[in-house]
Design a protein around this motif. Structure first.
Motif, PDB file in Angstrom:
ATOM      1  N   THR A  10     -23.473  48.810 -23.202  1.00 11.28           N
ATOM      2  CA  THR A  10     -22.761  47.743 -22.558  1.00 11.28           C
ATOM      3  C   THR A  10     -21.639  48.261 -21.789  1.00 11.28           C
ATOM      4  O   THR A  10     -20.717  48.949 -22.151  1.00 11.28           O
ATOM      5  CB  THR A  10     -22.108  46.867 -23.745  1.00 11.28           C
ATOM      6  OG1 THR A  10     -23.244  46.299 -24.622  1.00 11.28           O
ATOM      7  CG2 THR A  10     -21.303  45.597 -22.862  1.00 11.28           C
ATOM      8  N   ILE A  11     -21.533  47.696 -20.498  1.00  6.41           N
ATOM      9  CA  ILE A  11     -20.571  47.882 -19.563  1.00  6.41           C
ATOM     10  C   ILE A  11     -19.565  46.666 -19.233  1.00  6.41           C
ATOM     11  O   ILE A  11     -20.257  45.738 -19.300  1.00  6.41           O
ATOM     12  CB  ILE A  11     -20.919  48.753 -18.400  1.00  6.41           C
ATOM     13  CG1 ILE A  11     -21.946  47.889 -17.590  1.00  6.41           C
ATOM     14  CG2 ILE A  11     -21.705  50.068 -18.768  1.00  6.41           C
ATOM     15  CD1 ILE A  11     -22.262  48.455 -16.310  1.00  6.41           C
ATOM     16  N   VAL A  12     -18.533  46.703 -18.942  1.00  8.42           N
ATOM     17  CA  VAL A  12     -17.751  45.848 -18.021  1.00  8.42           C
ATOM     18  C   VAL A  12     -18.587  45.470 -16.928  1.00  8.42           C
ATOM     19  O   VAL A  12     -19.027  46.376 -16.125  1.00  8.42           O
ATOM     20  CB  VAL A  12     -16.352  46.310 -17.668  1.00  8.42           C
ATOM     21  CG1 VAL A  12     -15.792  45.030 -16.838  1.00  8.42           C
ATOM     22  CG2 VAL A  12     -15.433  46.544 -18.899  1.00  8.42           C
ATOM     23  N   ALA A  13     -18.739  44.121 -16.329  1.00  8.95           N
ATOM     24  CA  ALA A  13     -19.603  43.797 -15.305  1.00  8.95           C
ATOM     25  C   ALA A  13     -18.988  44.314 -14.143  1.00  8.95           C
ATOM     26  O   ALA A  13     -17.988  44.209 -13.780  1.00  8.95           O
ATOM     27  CB  ALA A  13     -19.812  42.360 -15.458  1.00  8.95           C
ATOM     28  N   PRO A  14     -19.848  45.072 -13.184  1.00 10.02           N
ATOM     29  CA  PRO A  14     -19.372  45.399 -11.778  1.00 10.02           C
ATOM     30  C   PRO A  14     -19.266  44.247 -11.085  1.00 10.02           C
ATOM     31  O   PRO A  14     -19.637  43.174 -11.327  1.00 10.02           O
ATOM     32  CB  PRO A  14     -20.881  46.330 -11.557  1.00 10.02           C
ATOM     33  CG  PRO A  14     -21.728  46.683 -12.566  1.00 10.02           C
ATOM     34  CD  PRO A  14     -21.396  45.551 -13.561  1.00 10.02           C
ATOM     35  N   ILE A  15     -18.398  44.478 -10.148  1.00 13.18           N
ATOM     36  CA  ILE A  15     -17.955  43.487  -9.059  1.00 13.18           C
ATOM     37  C   ILE A  15     -18.918  43.844  -7.671  1.00 13.18           C
ATOM     38  O   ILE A  15     -18.617  44.840  -7.172  1.00 13.18           O
ATOM     39  CB  ILE A  15     -16.546  43.541  -8.693  1.00 13.18           C
ATOM     40  CG1 ILE A  15     -15.756  42.875  -9.727  1.00 13.18           C
ATOM     41  CG2 ILE A  15     -16.323  42.443  -7.426  1.00 13.18           C
ATOM     42  CD1 ILE A  15     -14.283  43.044  -9.502  1.00 13.18           C
ATOM     43  N   ASP A  16     -19.813  43.027  -7.540  1.00 12.28           N
ATOM     44  CA  ASP A  16     -20.966  43.279  -6.626  1.00 12.28           C
ATOM     45  C   ASP A  16     -20.528  42.849  -5.380  1.00 12.28           C
ATOM     46  O   ASP A  16     -20.561  41.784  -4.926  1.00 12.28           O
ATOM     47  CB  ASP A  16     -22.255  42.640  -7.047  1.00 12.28           C
ATOM     48  CG  ASP A  16     -23.390  43.277  -5.831  1.00 12.28           C
ATOM     49  OD1 ASP A  16     -23.099  43.738  -5.056  1.00 12.28           O
ATOM     50  OD2 ASP A  16     -24.760  42.910  -6.306  1.00 12.28           O
ATOM     51  N   ILE A  17     -19.991  43.789  -4.623  1.00 14.42           N
ATOM     52  CA  ILE A  17     -19.557  43.402  -2.950  1.00 14.42           C
ATOM     53  C   ILE A  17     -20.425  42.906  -2.068  1.00 14.42           C
ATOM     54  O   ILE A  17     -20.208  42.025  -1.530  1.00 14.42           O
ATOM     55  CB  ILE A  17     -18.735  44.611  -2.472  1.00 14.42           C
ATOM     56  CG1 ILE A  17     -17.484  45.107  -3.436  1.00 14.42           C
ATOM     57  CG2 ILE A  17     -18.135  44.406  -1.125  1.00 14.42           C
ATOM     58  CD1 ILE A  17     -16.453  43.959  -3.568  1.00 14.42           C
ATOM     59  N   ALA A  18     -21.799  43.505  -2.354  1.00 12.08           N
ATOM     60  CA  ALA A  18     -22.895  42.932  -1.531  1.00 12.08           C
ATOM     61  C   ALA A  18     -23.065  41.507  -1.721  1.00 12.08           C
ATOM     62  O   ALA A  18     -23.668  40.815  -0.875  1.00 12.08           O
ATOM     63  CB  ALA A  18     -24.136  43.736  -1.911  1.00 12.08           C
TER      64      ALA A  18
END
Length: 239
Positions: A74-82
Motif C-alpha cells: 500500500t502506498i499514499v495515493a500519487p497526485i496525478d498531474i496528467a
C-alpha cells in the motif's frame, strides 16, 4: 505490550487512531504521495496488531488517499498531474452549480452559517495551519452547497473537495510564499455577498474565478517545485 494495550481499547475502535493520524499526515503532506505504508511497520508504530492497521488502510483507500498495488503493498495515493485538468473541470462545474443554487435558494439561516464558516476560515488563515485552513475551506463551501438544497450535487462537490485537499495544501503554500493569501478570503467574502444579494450570475462568475485561481496557483507551485515546463504547458493547453 501490543496485545495488552489493545485489550484496553474498545474492540471496534482500534483502527480509528491509526486512520485519523494517517489521514491527517496524508492530507498535510507529512506523508508524501507515493510513500510506502508497510502494515508491519505501522503496527509497531501504533503498538497494535496488523488487523486494525489493515482496517484503517481500507478506509483510507475508500477515500482514495491510499492505493493498494498488485503486489498487495500500500502506498499514499500519487497526485496525478496528467488528470488535473479533468479534476478542475469537474470541480468548476460542481462549484458553480452549488453556488448558483445557494444564491437562488438560500435562507437567512443559511447566510448566518456561511458567514460563520467564513469567519472560521479567516481565523484558520491567520493561524497559518494549512490543515485547519483546508478543513475550514471545505466547511465554507459545504455550507454554500447546503444552502443550494440539492444533496446529490452537494455530495458530488464534497467528494471533489476531499480529493483536492492535498493539492489545496500546495496552493496554500504558494499563496503563503507569494503573500497572496488574502485572495481566498476576499473571494469567499465576495461569494457570500453575491449569495446574500441573490445575484445568481455574479455568484456563478465568482465561483468560476475561484476555481481558476486555485488551478493557476497550483500549476505555478508545481512548475516551481516538481514538474517540467513542458508537462505543465501541456496541462494548460488541455484546459
Amino acid at each position: 505490550m501490543s496485545s495488552e494495550i489493545e485489550g484496553k481499547r474498545p474492540k471496534g475502535s482500534r483502527w480509528k487512531n491509526v486512520y485519523e493520524t494517517l489521514r491527517t499526515e496524508i492530507l498535510s503532506l507529512a506523508l508524501p504521495p507515493g510513500q510506502l505504508l508497510d502494515e508491519t511497520t505501522l503496527a509497531e508504530r501504533f503498538d497494535l496488531s496488523r488487523q486494525p492497521v489493515r482496517e484503517a488502510l481500507i478506509r483510507l483507500a475508500g477515500e482514495e488517499l491510499v492505493v493498494t498495488l498488485p503486489n498487495r503493498s500500500t502506498i499514499v495515493a500519487p497526485i496525478d498531474i496528467a488528470t488535473f485538468p479533468k479534476y478542475v473541470e469537474a470541480l468548476d462545474v460542481a462549484q458553480r452549480i452549488n453556488t448558483r443554487l445557494a444564491a437562488e435558494l438560500r435562507s437567512e439561516a443559511d447566510l448566518k452559517i456561511i458567514a460563520r464558516r467564513q469567519r472560521e476560515f479567516v481565523a484558520a488563515v491567520k493561524s497559518g495551519d494549512h490543515l485547519a485552513m483546508s478543513e475550514a475551506n471545505k466547511r465554507f463551501h459545504m455550507a454554500v452547497a447546503s444552502a443550494g438544497r440539492n444533496p446529490y450535487l452537494a455530495s458530488f462537490y464534497e467528494r471533489l473537495l476531499d480529493q483536492g485537499r492535498r493539492m489545496l495544501h500546495m496552493h496554500f503554500e504558494f499563496l503563503k510564499r507569494t503573500q497572496n493569501g488574502y485572495l481566498l478570503t476576499d473571494e469567499h467574502d465576495q461569494m457570500l455577498a453575491a449569495i446574500k444579494a441573490k445575484d445568481v450570475e455574479q455568484a456563478d462568475a465568482l465561483a468560476h474565478a475561484h476555481t481558476r485561481q486555485f488551478r493557476d496557483n497550483f500549476i505555478d507551485f508545481m512548475k516551481e517545485n516538481y514538474t517540467s515546463d513542458v508537462a505543465l504547458n501541456q496541462i494548460r493547453a488541455a484546459e
